[in-house]
Structures are given as structure tokens and as C-alpha cells.
Design a protein around this motif. Structure first.
Motif, PDB file in Angstrom:
ATOM      1  N   MET A  36      44.314  34.343  11.998  1.00  0.00           N
ATOM      2  CA  MET A  36      44.974  35.461  11.311  1.00  0.00           C
ATOM      3  C   MET A  36      46.089  36.054  12.172  1.00  0.00           C
ATOM      4  N   GLN A  37      45.870  36.177  13.485  1.00  0.00           N
ATOM      5  CA  GLN A  37      46.925  36.688  14.366  1.00  0.00           C
ATOM      6  C   GLN A  37      48.128  35.751  14.358  1.00  0.00           C
ATOM      7  N   LEU A  38      47.875  34.457  14.441  1.00  0.00           N
ATOM      8  CA  LEU A  38      48.967  33.486  14.432  1.00  0.00           C
ATOM      9  C   LEU A  38      49.701  33.498  13.085  1.00  0.00           C
ATOM     10  N   THR A  39      48.953  33.689  12.009  1.00  0.00           N
ATOM     11  CA  THR A  39      49.558  33.775  10.686  1.00  0.00           C
ATOM     12  C   THR A  39      50.503  34.975  10.611  1.00  0.00           C
ATOM     13  N   GLU A  40      50.046  36.115  11.122  1.00  0.00           N
ATOM     14  CA  GLU A  40      50.874  37.326  11.115  1.00  0.00           C
ATOM     15  C   GLU A  40      52.089  37.182  12.030  1.00  0.00           C
ATOM     16  N   GLN A  41      51.897  36.581  13.200  1.00  0.00           N
ATOM     17  CA  GLN A  41      52.992  36.431  14.170  1.00  0.00           C
ATOM     18  C   GLN A  41      54.076  35.484  13.683  1.00  0.00           C
ATOM     19  N   THR A  42      53.681  34.442  12.963  1.00  0.00           N
ATOM     20  CA  THR A  42      54.638  33.396  12.591  1.00  0.00           C
ATOM     21  C   THR A  42      55.117  33.474  11.152  1.00  0.00           C
ATOM     22  N   GLY A  43      54.348  34.146  10.300  1.00  0.00           N
ATOM     23  CA  GLY A  43      54.679  34.180   8.886  1.00  0.00           C
ATOM     24  C   GLY A  43      54.290  32.903   8.154  1.00  0.00           C
ATOM     25  N   LEU A  44      53.530  32.050   8.819  1.00  0.00           N
ATOM     26  CA  LEU A  44      53.094  30.786   8.212  1.00  0.00           C
ATOM     27  C   LEU A  44      51.811  31.003   7.411  1.00  0.00           C
ATOM     28  N   ALA A  45      51.526  30.085   6.526  1.00  0.00           N
ATOM     29  CA  ALA A  45      50.291  30.122   5.749  1.00  0.00           C
ATOM     30  C   ALA A  45      49.103  29.756   6.642  1.00  0.00           C
ATOM     31  N   VAL A  46      47.935  30.222   6.250  1.00  0.00           N
ATOM     32  CA  VAL A  46      46.716  29.954   7.018  1.00  0.00           C
ATOM     33  C   VAL A  46      46.506  28.456   7.204  1.00  0.00           C
ATOM     34  N   GLY A  47      46.690  27.675   6.158  1.00  0.00           N
ATOM     35  CA  GLY A  47      46.501  26.221   6.244  1.00  0.00           C
ATOM     36  C   GLY A  47      47.459  25.574   7.228  1.00  0.00           C
ATOM     37  N   THR A  48      48.672  26.081   7.305  1.00  0.00           N
ATOM     38  CA  THR A  48      49.666  25.545   8.239  1.00  0.00           C
ATOM     39  C   THR A  48      49.253  25.836   9.672  1.00  0.00           C
ATOM     40  N   VAL A  49      48.764  27.052   9.913  1.00  0.00           N
ATOM     41  CA  VAL A  49      48.310  27.430  11.257  1.00  0.00           C
ATOM     42  C   VAL A  49      47.094  26.590  11.646  1.00  0.00           C
ATOM     43  N   ARG A  50      46.175  26.414  10.717  1.00  0.00           N
ATOM     44  CA  ARG A  50      44.984  25.590  11.007  1.00  0.00           C
ATOM     45  C   ARG A  50      45.378  24.156  11.346  1.00  0.00           C
ATOM     46  N   ARG A  51      46.375  23.646  10.652  1.00  0.00           N
ATOM     47  CA  ARG A  51      46.839  22.279  10.921  1.00  0.00           C
ATOM     48  C   ARG A  51      47.408  22.180  12.339  1.00  0.00           C
ATOM     49  N   ALA A  52      48.134  23.203  12.775  1.00  0.00           N
ATOM     50  CA  ALA A  52      48.686  23.216  14.133  1.00  0.00           C
ATOM     51  C   ALA A  52      47.568  23.250  15.173  1.00  0.00           C
TER      52      ALA A  52
END
Length: 78
Positions: A36-52
């Protein structure tokens, strides 16, 4: 962390590269920011952050403990 939407690399690859660089440099030594922090920091979707994050798990740089978070693999942080 900044994601360039016009870059030739996919956003999840850009995020994985940035997190990897922060781990290797010693900026992140134990716990990665939450999804969730990475999602907020980057503006990316949760699925995209999980993939990273999965890229880093597959590389052995980090491991995920359900309910606790994603941690730098022991030895890299020392």
C-alpha cells in the motif's frame, strides 16, 4: 520513487529496478515499504506493485512473510 509512464520499460520493471538499487546501496536494509505504501508513493496499481515485488522475490533479494511484510534476504542487509 518516480515511474516514467513514457519509458520503454514496463512500470513494474522500473519499480523493481528502483527497489533493487535501494537494497544494493544499503538504503533499504530490512523491511520493504508495504504494498500500500508503494502504491501511494508511485501511483501504480496494487497488482503492478505486487508484480515488481515478485521479481525481487524470484531473484532472491527479498522474501515475504505473510502478515508481516517483505524483508531483505538475510546476508544482503549485513
Amino acid at each position: 520513487m518516480t515511474i516514467d509512464p513514457d519509458a520503454s520499460e514496463h512500470p513494474y520493471v522500473q519499480l523493481a529496478d528502483q527497489l533493487r538499487a535501494r537494497i544494493v546501496s544499503g538504503e533499504i536494509t530490512s523491511l520493504l515499504p508495504s504494498i500500500m505504501q508503494l502504491t501511494e508513493q508511485t501511483g501504480l496499481a496494487v497488482g503492478t506493485v505486487r508484480r515488481a515485488v515478485k521479481i525481487l522475490v524470484d531473484e532472491g533479494l527479498v522474501h515475504t512473510v505473510p502478515g508481516r511484510g517483505t524483508f531483505v534476504t538475510r546476508g544482503l542487509a549485513e
